[in-house]
Design a protein around this motif. Structure first.
Motif, mmCIF file in Angstrom:
data_model
loop_
_atom_site.group_PDB
_atom_site.id
_atom_site.type_symbol
_atom_site.label_atom_id
_atom_site.label_comp_id
_atom_site.label_asym_id
_atom_site.label_seq_id
_atom_site.Cartn_x
_atom_site.Cartn_y
_atom_site.Cartn_z
ATOM 1 N N THR A 235 28.261 5.761 -9.258
ATOM 2 C CA THR A 235 27.840 6.948 -8.501
ATOM 3 C C THR A 235 27.632 8.122 -9.445
ATOM 4 O OG1 THR A 235 29.140 6.254 -6.588
ATOM 5 C CG2 THR A 235 28.464 8.560 -6.649
ATOM 6 N N PRO A 236 26.397 8.525 -9.677
ATOM 7 C CA PRO A 236 26.191 9.752 -10.449
ATOM 8 C C PRO A 236 26.401 10.963 -9.548
ATOM 9 C CG PRO A 236 24.081 8.698 -9.974
ATOM 10 C CD PRO A 236 25.137 7.900 -9.253
ATOM 11 N N PHE A 237 26.842 12.047 -10.129
ATOM 12 C CA PHE A 237 26.959 13.266 -9.306
ATOM 13 C C PHE A 237 26.609 14.502 -10.107
ATOM 14 C CE2 PHE A 237 31.097 15.008 -10.780
ATOM 15 C CZ PHE A 237 31.633 13.908 -11.463
ATOM 16 N N LEU B 162 18.785 8.158 -15.373
ATOM 17 C CA LEU B 162 19.481 7.871 -16.631
ATOM 18 C C LEU B 162 20.990 7.820 -16.423
ATOM 19 C CD1 LEU B 162 17.477 9.911 -19.293
ATOM 20 C CD2 LEU B 162 17.366 7.476 -18.777
ATOM 21 N N SER B 163 21.513 8.632 -15.500
ATOM 22 C CA SER B 163 22.952 8.601 -15.251
ATOM 23 C C SER B 163 23.364 7.262 -14.652
ATOM 24 C CB SER B 163 23.371 9.730 -14.306
ATOM 25 O OG SER B 163 23.046 10.972 -14.884
ATOM 26 N N ARG B 164 22.540 6.752 -13.753
ATOM 27 C CA ARG B 164 22.833 5.426 -13.203
ATOM 28 C C ARG B 164 22.803 4.359 -14.299
ATOM 29 N NH1 ARG B 164 19.324 4.571 -7.698
ATOM 30 N NH2 ARG B 164 20.749 5.586 -6.229
ATOM 31 N N ALA C 157 26.865 10.326 -4.055
ATOM 32 C CA ALA C 157 28.215 10.894 -4.001
ATOM 33 C C ALA C 157 28.616 11.428 -2.628
ATOM 34 C CB ALA C 157 28.332 12.007 -5.038
ATOM 35 N N HIS C 158 27.672 11.485 -1.686
ATOM 36 C CA HIS C 158 28.005 11.961 -0.337
ATOM 37 C C HIS C 158 27.798 10.840 0.667
ATOM 38 C CE1 HIS C 158 24.203 13.173 -2.142
ATOM 39 N NE2 HIS C 158 23.756 12.400 -1.171
ATOM 40 N N MET C 159 28.103 9.626 0.224
ATOM 41 C CA MET C 159 28.022 8.455 1.106
ATOM 42 C C MET C 159 29.415 7.971 1.444
ATOM 43 S SD MET C 159 25.031 6.164 -0.534
ATOM 44 C CE MET C 159 24.004 5.557 0.784
ATOM 45 N N ASN D 9 18.952 20.689 1.041
ATOM 46 C CA ASN D 9 18.614 21.368 -0.217
ATOM 47 C C ASN D 9 18.691 20.427 -1.385
ATOM 48 O OD1 ASN D 9 18.094 23.874 0.603
ATOM 49 N ND2 ASN D 9 20.067 24.742 0.004
ATOM 50 N N LYS D 10 17.998 20.782 -2.416
ATOM 51 C CA LYS D 10 18.173 20.070 -3.676
ATOM 52 C C LYS D 10 18.579 21.043 -4.757
ATOM 53 C CE LYS D 10 16.181 15.632 -3.973
ATOM 54 N NZ LYS D 10 17.451 15.138 -3.484
ATOM 55 N N TYR D 11 19.290 20.495 -5.738
ATOM 56 C CA TYR D 11 19.644 21.193 -6.959
ATOM 57 C C TYR D 11 18.366 21.547 -7.728
ATOM 58 C CZ TYR D 11 19.400 16.212 -6.730
ATOM 59 O OH TYR D 11 19.011 14.964 -6.348
ATOM 60 N N THR D 12 18.514 22.329 -8.768
ATOM 61 C CA THR D 12 17.340 22.605 -9.603
ATOM 62 C C THR D 12 17.043 21.389 -10.483
ATOM 63 O OG1 THR D 12 18.779 23.517 -11.256
ATOM 64 C CG2 THR D 12 17.772 25.084 -9.744
#
Ligand code: UDP
Ligand code: MN
Length: 590
Positions: free
Chosen positions: A136-138, A205-207, A224-226, A363-366
């Motif tokens: 899980t990437p966060f 890439l984090s995955r 991460a919100h599952m 929303n999404k992060y930048t």
């Protein structure tokens, strides 16, 4: 945050096509317009719908309901209190959902078990199942949903199957995701590990980095919100055990972004595909697939993974070249993996007995220095270059219409695209046209003459065109799908087409109806259509008249909403129309 203005997320509750054999209910999660005024949206990766159910909710986060031993749960509860009190967090608006409500709900809450008795009564031989690792990437996730995610995994995955939980911190900046979090997970379970990225690498890439560390036979990529539900892992692992080249996903249901309730019920048979700018689109299960299932709980083949839950044997993931590491931050990777798997001899299935909840954030992060839109669209173009053969031109033309000029690749990026194509060839990949003929058979392929394509939606009523059996045009209940029944196109000759026929009108009522098409040369003198400033117009004598949504007062379809040609009136909202998407063919073949 730019995501708020550029990518407003909307949930469209879906749909009942009364006049087709298809009756399905769903919730679509869509991502708003990107750099255009186009009303239709890029869709995000997944969605599902079911009736909301009441579930036990505790207002006090100290109340840990799960079977943790008392000492551990006391230590965790007190640490959680400290974390909530001592660390600042951004407002709910930043996250795009009701984190305040989430903070009031136990991080170890129970969730409804919506599985059928046939799912619940299955007995698995754990010793023959492969083991699994969660990856899980966060990035800047809210605290309590994230803790709930990890608690759910630890308490609802058979301990003998769960090797490790790898949490890849993609350079989060909030202090509550720092040392205290690490300590929390250290107390909770020694199989949990956090990897910290010094720089932002993005979801893909984090995955990949997490998968490198995974020690289980199978890697399951989650968000991460599952929140996984009881019995989620076993049916996925069993399916993977039955075939060497298979990727599976759970049935993912929405966790309400305001109440934080998990809305979960019977699975609805829908599967994922794409629209031509590579947004995620849902299709009802085709009959030829559904007829072989004895119940809605049986797995079914799925053209495109929805993305937030992907379970794959690690050796197979490595053998097929993993995710394309040239995809940046977020987007496109589920298309890349899905096309890769199917076209190189593998298969993808959805396993409805495996249930997981997911918060669809508004929303999404930048996205770093580039805009979200350009990153996502560039990823989509890259996937098209690698996998879609001549169909890539549709993707380029569709993306050019949303954003012109379309994103460009550097020389190094072109080289890395060639490298992925070489890998594809090495593995004797089938063609994209094979994929459309054999796997994603419900996909509608436009013609190269088309300039606008998909559903035609009225901006006032939000309803989309639908052809009645007698050929008159009315409306389907909801929009958001590309189905044969609601897919129209406007070609460069001005012909407004429906399948192999065209839209004309009944000369006595001026109601729109389907007729035979004029030939291409004829169309310049007979009926041509123009879509301009949201009006959909055709010439009548020397002036234009406009398609208008009206309630029929004629003997035909009396009282129903239909489309009539009327004098154009710029104040009439019922004359405003948008196509689901369009193609800008300019420079596409360069
Ligand atoms: N994520 C990440 N780095 C990024 C973008 C996303 O680690 O640059 C994580 C994010 O925190 C989440 C997962 O990747 O756990 C999927 O992202 P998101 O939930 O935004 O995707 P969506 O559900 O909208 O498709
Ligand atoms: Mn997500």
């Amino acid at each position: 945050m730019r995501a708020r203005t550029l990518m407003t997320w909307s949930l469209l509750t879906t749909l009942c096509f009364l006049f087709t054999t298809v009756v399905l209910l769903g919730t679509l999660s869509t991502m708003g317009p990107v750099g255009s005024n186009d009303e239709h949206h890029l869709n995000v990766r997944d969605a599902a719908f079911s009736e909301p159910q009441e579930e036990p909710v505790t207002r006090n986060p100290e109340n840990m309901q799960v079977t943790l031993d008392i000492k551990k749960s006391q230590a965790l509860a007190s640490l959680l209190q400290t974390m909530l009190k001592t660390h600042e967090r951004p407002s709910d608006d930043y996250f795009g959902y009701n984190v305040t409500r989430s903070d009031e709900i136990s991080v170890t809450r129970e969730v409804p078990d919506a599985r059928s008795t046939e799912c619940k009564s299955r007995i698995f031989n754990y010793s023959s199942l492969p083991t699994l690792s969660i990856v899980t990437p966060f990035h800047n996730e809210a605290l309590t949903p994230f803790l709930r995610h990890v608690h759910a995994i630890v308490s609802r995955t058979p301990p003998q199957l769960l090797m490790d939980v790898i949490l890849v911190d993609d350079n989060s900046t909030f202090s509550y995701l720092g040392e205290d979090l690490q300590e929390y997970f250290r107390i909770l379970d020694n199989r949990i590990r956090i990897i910290r990225n010094k720089e932002r690498k993005g979801l893909i890439l984090s995955r990949l980095q997490g998968a490198e560390e995974a020690r289980g036979d199978v890697v399951v990529f989650l968000d991460a919100h599952m929140e996984v539900c009881e019995g989620w892992a076993e049916p996925l692992l069993e399916k993977i055990n039955s075939q060497p080249a298979i990727v599976v996903q759970a049935d993912v249901s929405p966790i309400d972004d305001q109440t934080i309730r998990l809305s979960i019920g019977e699975p609805i048979g829908i599967r994922g595909g794409f629209s031509w700018e590579l947004s995620y689109i849902w299709f009802p299960l085709p009959k030829y697939v559904d007829q072989f299932r004895h119940s809605v709980w049986e797995p079914f083949p799925t053209p495109v993974l929805q993305g937030s839950c992907i379970a794959i044997r690690k050796s197979y993931f490595d053998a097929i070249g993993q995710f394309d590491p040239g995809l940046e931050i977020w987007g496109g990777e589920h298309f890349d993996l899905s096309f890769n798997v199917w076209m190189t001899g593998g298969r993808i299935e959805t396993v409805p007995c495996s249930r997981i909840g997911h918060v669809y954030k508004r929303n999404k992060y930048t996205f770093g220095s580039n805009s979200a839109a350009s990153t996502i669209l560039k990823n989509n173009l890259r996937v098209a270059e690698v996998w879609m053969d001549e169909y890539k031109h549709f993707v380029r033309a569709a993306i050019s219409r949303i954003r012109y000029p379309p994103p460009v690749f550097t020389e190094a990026e072109w080289r890395s695209i060639q490298e992925r194509k070489r890998l594809r060839q090495e593995r004797s990949s089938k063609s994209f046209s094979w994929f459309l003929d054999s796997v994603h058979t419900e996909q509608i392929v436009p013609s190269k003459d088309d300039v606008s394509f998909g559903e035609i939606k009225n901006s006032e009523s939000g309803l989309c065109w639908f052809v009645f059996e007698d050929g008159y045009i009315g409306f389907a209940g909801h929009c958001g799908f590309i189905l044969k029944e609601t897919c129209f196109s406007l070609d460069k000759y001005g012909r407004l087409k429906y399948r192999d026929r065209c839209v004309g009108y009944d000369e006595s009522t001026f109601l729109l109806m389907i007729e035979d098409c004029p030939s291409k040369s004829e169309s310049t003198i007979s009926m041509t259509w123009v879509h301009k400033d949201t009006n959909l117009m055709t010439a009548f004598h020397s002036e234009y008249i406009c398609a208008t949504q009206v309630r029929s007062r004629f003997p035909i379809h009396t009282g129903q909403e239909v489309v009539q040609l009327q004098t154009c009136d710029k104040h009439n909202q019922y004359q405003r129309w948008s196509f689901m998407h369009g193609f800008l063919w300019q420079n596409v073949f360069e």
